[in-house]
Design a protein around this motif. Structure first.
Motif, PDB file in Angstrom:
ATOM      1  N   VAL A 256       5.866   3.791   0.019  1.00 25.09           N
ATOM      2  CA  VAL A 256       5.163   2.852  -0.846  1.00 25.09           C
ATOM      3  C   VAL A 256       5.686   1.450  -0.573  1.00 25.09           C
ATOM      4  CG1 VAL A 256       4.628   2.194  -3.218  1.00 25.09           C
ATOM      5  CG2 VAL A 256       4.808   4.616  -2.606  1.00 25.09           C
TER       6      VAL A 256
ATOM      7  N   ARG B 240      -6.819  -2.339  -5.157  1.00 24.54           N
ATOM      8  CA  ARG B 240      -7.825  -2.805  -4.206  1.00 24.54           C
ATOM      9  C   ARG B 240      -8.865  -3.644  -4.942  1.00 24.54           C
ATOM     10  NH1 ARG B 240      -4.404  -2.114  -1.451  1.00 24.54           N
ATOM     11  NH2 ARG B 240      -4.073  -0.583   0.222  1.00 24.54           N
TER      12      ARG B 240
ATOM     13  N   GLY C  50       0.824  -1.200   0.000  1.00 22.64           N
ATOM     14  CA  GLY C  50       0.000   0.000   0.000  1.00 22.64           C
ATOM     15  C   GLY C  50       0.861   1.253   0.000  1.00 22.64           C
ATOM     16  N   ARG C  51       0.186   2.383  -0.033  1.00 26.67           N
ATOM     17  CA  ARG C  51       0.865   3.677   0.044  1.00 26.67           C
ATOM     18  C   ARG C  51       0.474   4.331   1.358  1.00 26.67           C
ATOM     19  NH1 ARG C  51       0.994   9.135  -0.925  1.00 26.67           N
ATOM     20  NH2 ARG C  51       2.711   9.881  -2.248  1.00 26.67           N
TER      21      ARG C  51
ATOM     22  N   VAL D 191      -1.118  -0.212  -4.730  1.00 20.95           N
ATOM     23  CA  VAL D 191      -2.346   0.447  -4.275  1.00 20.95           C
ATOM     24  C   VAL D 191      -3.591  -0.218  -4.851  1.00 20.95           C
ATOM     25  CG1 VAL D 191      -1.185   2.650  -3.940  1.00 20.95           C
ATOM     26  CG2 VAL D 191      -2.162   2.125  -6.167  1.00 20.95           C
TER      27      VAL D 191
END
Length: 429
Positions: free
Chosen positions: A166, A315, A135-136, A313
């Motif tokens: 990141v 989802r 993720g970020r 990132v």
């Protein structure tokens, strides 16, 4: 808020105890008529009030610099955060209590206590963050608690600055096995069919505004009656399209143990492997094309970094079917798909993808044994058989199968008649 009122509201337990003790001493001394005791009570009462007044009138000029190194790292790796705090004011202060705000996935919030802060003071502290989840994230902001030298008042301050971090998916080194297909020309040297004329006709094209006159091919221009110029020589580059099915309905499990995370890791491993072999990598999800992942004539490391950042990132999507509107005319070269559970409603999209690929390779996550405890969901089709029926070359990846072995089997020449399963080794890709 009034600075003095804010400072009085920030009295510590010690400061409030001094206030209570001083007030009680003064009242009792007045009752019994002990003047010396009154002076002692007033001194005790005045100490926290004076400390609050000094802190309220002080103008602390603290500067913070935060450096995260590295800013891009794979899940499970550690990054170092260096905090440099500087006192740009003229007045000294008591102890500083520092707390760096972190998302919970990066670990506990680090806290530091620094003392001896004077004019021109500078201090550097380090702490380590680590995440098992891609993720970020934003590291910070920093909160500072300022205390007076006697510990009577404690004021809170907060810096607004943060630093990005990141965390990319885990990747597995893959063997350098030959993969046919995917070659496409770039620039003016793309091959084209011709029925008449000589090979010289293939090396020239029509004049375009801005072309240099030294590139004009006069013989071809005289024969055709219009200006023709020599074609620019551009390098050839193989291209690959990675299709990642990230629909929530296609995967099982939760968190880092889900089939979605395994699919993201597989797509990242294949993309990085092919980018380092000189392929231009394009990422396509169930929702369509990812514009940030194009690697056409781009440096291999830049292509790999862009792909990993896009996957970091990603989802789950709620789209019901695979989007194939990004497909153009003709064949698009090598295509590698990473899929979970598939159903009959996905057949048209899978057929169209296979028709535009040369070849179409698929890694299928065995969702029945990965995240569902071995239970088959009603109405769920066998994804591997469904893909093979549409012309895909398929390999099934279970929770104990090795991705590098699966890739080696998938890249073998020839189209197997049924899905293949890699050797198990207890390692999860």
């Amino acid at each position: 808020m009034n600075p003095l009122r804010e400072a009085l509201g920030a009295l510590t337990v010690r400061g409030r105890a001094f206030l209570a003790a001083g007030t009680t001493t003064v009242v009792c001394a007045l009752v019994v008529g002990q003047e010396p005791l009154v002076r002692a009570g007033l001194l005790v009462l005045a100490l926290p009030l004076v400390c609050a007044l000094v802190l309220a009138r002080s103008r602390y000029r603290l500067a913070l610099e935060r450096v995260v190194s590295p800013q891009h790292l794979a899940a499970g790796q550690a990054a170092r955060v260096r905090l440099t705090l500087t006192n740009e004011g003229r007045l000294p202060s008591g102890a500083l209590l520092l707390e760096d705000q972190l998302p919970y996935v990066l670990g506990t919030r680090p806290r530091f206590v620094v003392e001896g802060i004077g004019p021109g003071w500078r201090r550097t502290v380090d702490h380590v963050v680590r995440s098992e989840v891609r993720g970020r994230f934003e590291v910070g902001p920093m909160t500072v608690r300022v205390r007076d030298p006697f510990g009577m008042v404690e004021l809170g301050r907060s810096f607004r600055g943060t630093a990005p971090l990141v965390v990319t998916p885990r990747t597995v080194p893959l063997p350098a096995v030959p993969v046919e297909g995917g070659q496409r020309g770039a620039g003016d040297d793309r091959p084209r069919a011709f029925a008449v004329g000589s090979a010289e006709d293939v090396t020239v094209r029509e004049y375009r505004r801005g072309d240099e006159l030294r590139r004009v091919h006069w013989r071809s221009s005289a024969r055709r009656g219009e200006l023709m110029v020599r074609r620019e020589e551009q390098p050839w580059q193989s291209r690959v399209t990675i299709v990642l099915d990230h629909r929530a309905r296609a995967h099982r499990g939760q968190g880092i143990a889900s089939t979605l995370e395994a699919a993201v890791s597989a797509a990242a491993s294949v993309g990085v492997h092919l980018a380092r072999r000189g392929y231009g990598v394009q990422l396509v999800t169930a929702s369509g094309e990812d514009p940030t992942s194009h690697g056409h004539l781009r440096e291999a490391q830049a292509t790999a970094d862009a792909l990993l950042e896009s996957l970091a990132v990603l989802r789950p999507a709620t789209t019901p079917t695979l989007d194939t509107r990004w497909l153009g005319e003709g064949r698009s070269g090598l295509l590698v798909g990473v899929f979970g559970a598939l159903g009959p409603e996905d057949v048209p999209a899978l057929r169209r993808l296979a028709a535009h690929a040369d070849p179409a390779l698929a890694i299928v996550l065995d969702v029945d044994h990965w995240g569902a405890g071995g239970r088959r969901h009603p109405g769920e089709s066998d994804a591997a058989a469904l893909l093979a029926a549409q012309g895909w070359r398929v390999v099934v990846l279970g929770p104990r199968d090795r991705l590098d072995t699966a890739w080696q089997q998938l890249a073998r020449r020839g189209r197997p008649s049924s899905a293949a399963r890699p050797a198990a080794s207890g390692a999860t890709p």
